[in-house]
Design a protein around this motif. Structure first.
Motif, PDB file in Angstrom:
ATOM      1  N   ALA A   1       0.812  -1.215   0.000  1.00  0.00           N
ATOM      2  CA  ALA A   1       0.000   0.000   0.000  1.00  0.00           C
ATOM      3  C   ALA A   1       0.849   1.271   0.000  1.00  0.00           C
ATOM      4  CB  ALA A   1      -0.942  -0.005   1.200  1.00  0.00           C
ATOM      5  N   THR A   2       2.036   1.175  -0.563  1.00  0.00           N
ATOM      6  CA  THR A   2       2.851   2.383  -0.688  1.00  0.00           C
ATOM      7  C   THR A   2       3.220   2.591  -2.149  1.00  0.00           C
ATOM      8  OG1 THR A   2       4.979   1.254  -0.406  1.00  0.00           O
ATOM      9  CG2 THR A   2       3.857   2.003   1.614  1.00  0.00           C
ATOM     10  N   LEU A   3       3.450   3.833  -2.498  1.00  0.00           N
ATOM     11  CA  LEU A   3       3.862   4.125  -3.867  1.00  0.00           C
ATOM     12  C   LEU A   3       5.156   3.402  -4.202  1.00  0.00           C
ATOM     13  CD1 LEU A   3       3.061   7.945  -3.974  1.00  0.00           C
ATOM     14  CD2 LEU A   3       1.661   6.043  -4.801  1.00  0.00           C
ATOM     15  N   LYS A   4       6.076   3.382  -3.261  1.00  0.00           N
ATOM     16  CA  LYS A   4       7.356   2.702  -3.470  1.00  0.00           C
ATOM     17  C   LYS A   4       7.140   1.222  -3.782  1.00  0.00           C
ATOM     18  CE  LYS A   4      11.787   1.694  -1.428  1.00  0.00           C
ATOM     19  NZ  LYS A   4      12.569   1.510  -0.226  1.00  0.00           N
ATOM     20  N   SER A   5       6.306   0.559  -3.001  1.00  0.00           N
ATOM     21  CA  SER A   5       6.077  -0.875  -3.250  1.00  0.00           C
ATOM     22  C   SER A   5       5.374  -1.098  -4.583  1.00  0.00           C
ATOM     23  CB  SER A   5       5.289  -1.519  -2.102  1.00  0.00           C
ATOM     24  OG  SER A   5       4.000  -0.967  -1.979  1.00  0.00           O
ATOM     25  N   PHE A   6       4.429  -0.230  -4.926  1.00  0.00           N
ATOM     26  CA  PHE A   6       3.752  -0.382  -6.210  1.00  0.00           C
ATOM     27  C   PHE A   6       4.732  -0.241  -7.370  1.00  0.00           C
ATOM     28  CE2 PHE A   6      -0.428   1.173  -4.171  1.00  0.00           C
ATOM     29  CZ  PHE A   6      -0.789  -0.116  -3.849  1.00  0.00           C
ATOM     30  N   LEU A   7       5.609   0.731  -7.292  1.00  0.00           N
ATOM     31  CA  LEU A   7       6.584   0.938  -8.367  1.00  0.00           C
ATOM     32  C   LEU A   7       7.584  -0.215  -8.450  1.00  0.00           C
ATOM     33  CD1 LEU A   7       7.153   4.782  -8.114  1.00  0.00           C
ATOM     34  CD2 LEU A   7       5.961   3.526  -9.936  1.00  0.00           C
ATOM     35  N   GLU A   8       7.888  -0.838  -7.322  1.00  0.00           N
ATOM     36  CA  GLU A   8       8.792  -1.993  -7.325  1.00  0.00           C
ATOM     37  C   GLU A   8       8.124  -3.243  -7.881  1.00  0.00           C
ATOM     38  OE1 GLU A   8       9.983  -2.229  -3.228  1.00  0.00           O
ATOM     39  OE2 GLU A   8      11.484  -0.633  -3.450  1.00  0.00           O
ATOM     40  N   LEU A   9       6.826  -3.382  -7.668  1.00  0.00           N
ATOM     41  CA  LEU A   9       6.103  -4.601  -8.046  1.00  0.00           C
ATOM     42  C   LEU A   9       5.525  -4.574  -9.458  1.00  0.00           C
ATOM     43  CD1 LEU A   9       4.153  -5.174  -4.700  1.00  0.00           C
ATOM     44  CD2 LEU A   9       5.902  -6.698  -5.660  1.00  0.00           C
ATOM     45  N   THR A  10       5.215  -3.409  -9.970  1.00  0.00           N
ATOM     46  CA  THR A  10       4.503  -3.321 -11.252  1.00  0.00           C
ATOM     47  C   THR A  10       5.396  -3.700 -12.428  1.00  0.00           C
ATOM     48  OG1 THR A  10       3.070  -1.950 -12.620  1.00  0.00           O
ATOM     49  CG2 THR A  10       5.031  -0.873 -11.698  1.00  0.00           C
ATOM     50  N   HIS A  11       4.757  -4.162 -13.469  1.00  0.00           N
ATOM     51  CA  HIS A  11       5.478  -4.370 -14.731  1.00  0.00           C
ATOM     52  C   HIS A  11       5.066  -3.305 -15.760  1.00  0.00           C
ATOM     53  CE1 HIS A  11       1.783  -6.516 -15.929  1.00  0.00           C
ATOM     54  NE2 HIS A  11       2.181  -6.336 -17.171  1.00  0.00           N
ATOM     55  N   LEU A  12       4.161  -2.409 -15.356  1.00  0.00           N
ATOM     56  CA  LEU A  12       3.770  -1.301 -16.223  1.00  0.00           C
ATOM     57  C   LEU A  12       4.767  -0.161 -16.059  1.00  0.00           C
ATOM     58  CD1 LEU A  12      -0.087  -1.223 -15.557  1.00  0.00           C
ATOM     59  CD2 LEU A  12       1.177  -2.509 -17.301  1.00  0.00           C
ATOM     60  N   THR A  13       4.754   0.746 -17.019  1.00  0.00           N
ATOM     61  CA  THR A  13       5.669   1.884 -16.949  1.00  0.00           C
ATOM     62  C   THR A  13       4.878   3.180 -16.903  1.00  0.00           C
ATOM     63  OG1 THR A  13       5.818   2.037 -19.353  1.00  0.00           O
ATOM     64  CG2 THR A  13       7.474   0.688 -18.243  1.00  0.00           C
ATOM     65  N   GLU A  14       5.500   4.154 -16.301  1.00  0.00           N
ATOM     66  CA  GLU A  14       4.931   5.489 -16.348  1.00  0.00           C
ATOM     67  C   GLU A  14       5.375   6.113 -17.662  1.00  0.00           C
ATOM     68  OE1 GLU A  14       4.491   7.324 -12.055  1.00  0.00           O
ATOM     69  OE2 GLU A  14       6.585   6.880 -12.529  1.00  0.00           O
ATOM     70  N   ALA A  15       4.458   6.772 -18.320  1.00  0.00           N
ATOM     71  CA  ALA A  15       4.793   7.363 -19.617  1.00  0.00           C
ATOM     72  C   ALA A  15       4.948   8.865 -19.471  1.00  0.00           C
ATOM     73  CB  ALA A  15       3.705   7.047 -20.627  1.00  0.00           C
ATOM     74  N   SER A  16       5.864   9.377 -20.222  1.00  0.00           N
ATOM     75  CA  SER A  16       5.956  10.837 -20.301  1.00  0.00           C
ATOM     76  C   SER A  16       5.490  11.215 -21.699  1.00  0.00           C
ATOM     77  CB  SER A  16       7.391  11.297 -20.050  1.00  0.00           C
ATOM     78  OG  SER A  16       8.261  10.728 -20.999  1.00  0.00           O
ATOM     79  N   ARG A  17       4.687  12.214 -21.761  1.00  0.00           N
ATOM     80  CA  ARG A  17       4.100  12.569 -23.047  1.00  0.00           C
ATOM     81  C   ARG A  17       4.240  14.058 -23.290  1.00  0.00           C
ATOM     82  NH1 ARG A  17      -0.400  11.207 -24.548  1.00  0.00           N
ATOM     83  NH2 ARG A  17      -0.362   9.089 -23.872  1.00  0.00           N
ATOM     84  N   SER A  18       4.321  14.402 -24.544  1.00  0.00           N
ATOM     85  CA  SER A  18       4.420  15.815 -24.901  1.00  0.00           C
ATOM     86  C   SER A  18       3.054  16.389 -25.278  1.00  0.00           C
ATOM     87  CB  SER A  18       5.409  16.002 -26.053  1.00  0.00           C
ATOM     88  OG  SER A  18       5.013  15.236 -27.165  1.00  0.00           O
ATOM     89  N   HIS A  19       2.102  15.512 -25.622  1.00  0.00           N
ATOM     90  CA  HIS A  19       0.757  15.956 -26.000  1.00  0.00           C
ATOM     91  C   HIS A  19      -0.260  15.208 -25.149  1.00  0.00           C
ATOM     92  CE1 HIS A  19       2.485  18.014 -29.413  1.00  0.00           C
ATOM     93  NE2 HIS A  19       3.037  16.883 -29.820  1.00  0.00           N
ATOM     94  N   ASN A  20      -1.276  15.891 -24.722  1.00  0.00           N
ATOM     95  CA  ASN A  20      -2.314  15.283 -23.899  1.00  0.00           C
ATOM     96  C   ASN A  20      -3.586  15.059 -24.708  1.00  0.00           C
ATOM     97  OD1 ASN A  20      -0.721  15.170 -21.611  1.00  0.00           O
ATOM     98  ND2 ASN A  20      -1.284  17.219 -20.955  1.00  0.00           N
ATOM     99  N   ASP A  21      -3.419  14.412 -25.849  1.00  0.00           N
ATOM    100  CA  ASP A  21      -4.550  14.138 -26.724  1.00  0.00           C
ATOM    101  C   ASP A  21      -5.181  12.794 -26.381  1.00  0.00           C
ATOM    102  OD1 ASP A  21      -2.056  13.028 -27.778  1.00  0.00           O
ATOM    103  OD2 ASP A  21      -3.310  12.307 -29.433  1.00  0.00           O
ATOM    104  N   SER A  22      -6.437  12.650 -26.725  1.00  0.00           N
ATOM    105  CA  SER A  22      -7.168  11.430 -26.387  1.00  0.00           C
ATOM    106  C   SER A  22      -6.570  10.198 -27.049  1.00  0.00           C
ATOM    107  CB  SER A  22      -8.646  11.574 -26.738  1.00  0.00           C
ATOM    108  OG  SER A  22      -8.828  11.817 -28.110  1.00  0.00           O
ATOM    109  N   LEU A  23      -6.146  10.322 -28.293  1.00  0.00           N
ATOM    110  CA  LEU A  23      -5.597   9.172 -29.007  1.00  0.00           C
ATOM    111  C   LEU A  23      -4.372   8.609 -28.281  1.00  0.00           C
ATOM    112  CD1 LEU A  23      -5.893   7.389 -31.517  1.00  0.00           C
ATOM    113  CD2 LEU A  23      -4.380   8.972 -32.718  1.00  0.00           C
ATOM    114  N   GLY A  24      -3.482   9.474 -27.845  1.00  0.00           N
ATOM    115  CA  GLY A  24      -2.291   9.029 -27.131  1.00  0.00           C
ATOM    116  C   GLY A  24      -2.635   8.362 -25.811  1.00  0.00           C
ATOM    117  N   PHE A  25      -3.519   8.992 -25.040  1.00  0.00           N
ATOM    118  CA  PHE A  25      -3.930   8.400 -23.767  1.00  0.00           C
ATOM    119  C   PHE A  25      -4.599   7.048 -23.981  1.00  0.00           C
ATOM    120  CE2 PHE A  25      -4.092  12.836 -21.839  1.00  0.00           C
ATOM    121  CZ  PHE A  25      -3.081  12.611 -20.909  1.00  0.00           C
ATOM    122  N   ILE A  26      -5.488   6.974 -24.937  1.00  0.00           N
ATOM    123  CA  ILE A  26      -6.243   5.741 -25.166  1.00  0.00           C
ATOM    124  C   ILE A  26      -5.320   4.606 -25.583  1.00  0.00           C
ATOM    125  CG2 ILE A  26      -7.916   4.680 -26.749  1.00  0.00           C
ATOM    126  CD1 ILE A  26      -9.533   7.316 -26.478  1.00  0.00           C
TER     127      ILE A  26
END
Length: 157
Positions: free
Chosen positions: A79-104
């Motif tokens: 239940a901590t951000l640290k543990s979630f980041l250690e356990l997940t296999h997903l990645t955080e994305a950095s984006r230059s545009h906040n358009d629906s197509l990219g998010f979807i």
């Protein structure tokens, strides 16, 4: 507190470790969906803002049910951000545009990744670890993610 429910202790540990990874993935996907809701821009802003809100509300319920399943099996949920980041296999994305197509597209990839993880564990939990309850539970989660992915995919046509 140990649960005496007819599943070997070492099997419960394996199941709860997998569920902890799933919970981390669900939390990361929830956060990414919230990000889409908060930061969406474009001529479809309002509709997508509401759409992403509906999706993150579903993910909130999923996270709670996964954490409760871990507790049902006698273990503590991460239940901590640290543990979630250690356990997940997903990645955080950095984006230059906040358009629906990219998010979807990004959210769809994450749902599909979770679906594969769930599908790979259904038989493993039931056949090898003898945890039919968790196998059934993640089957339902898989179906929910499949429907959420379909909703996302339908926006790409």
């Amino acid at each position: 507190m140990e649960a005496f429910i007819g599943i070997k202790k070492e099997n419960i540990i394996q199941v709860t470790n997998s569920l902890s990874k799933l919970l981390a993935d669900e939390f990361i996907l929830y956060t990414k969906t919230r990000n889409a809701h908060w930061n969406i821009e474009g001529n479809d802003f309002y509709n997508k803002h509401l759409f992403f809100e509906a999706q993150y509300n579903q993910l909130d319920e999923i996270m709670d049910s996964v954490a409760e399943r871990i507790r049902t099996l006698g273990h503590y949920a991460p239940a901590t951000l640290k543990s979630f980041l250690e356990l997940t296999h997903l990645t955080e994305a950095s984006r230059s545009h906040n358009d629906s197509l990219g998010f979807i597209k990004e959210l769809l990839e994450d749902h599909e990744s979770i679906i594969i993880f769930l599908r790979e564990n259904i038989d493993h939990f039931a056949s090898e670890l003898k945890d039919y309850g968790t196998s059934d539970f993640i089957t339902g989660l898989m179906e929910t993610h499949e429907k959420m992915a379909w909703m996302l995919r339908s926006h790409l046509k």
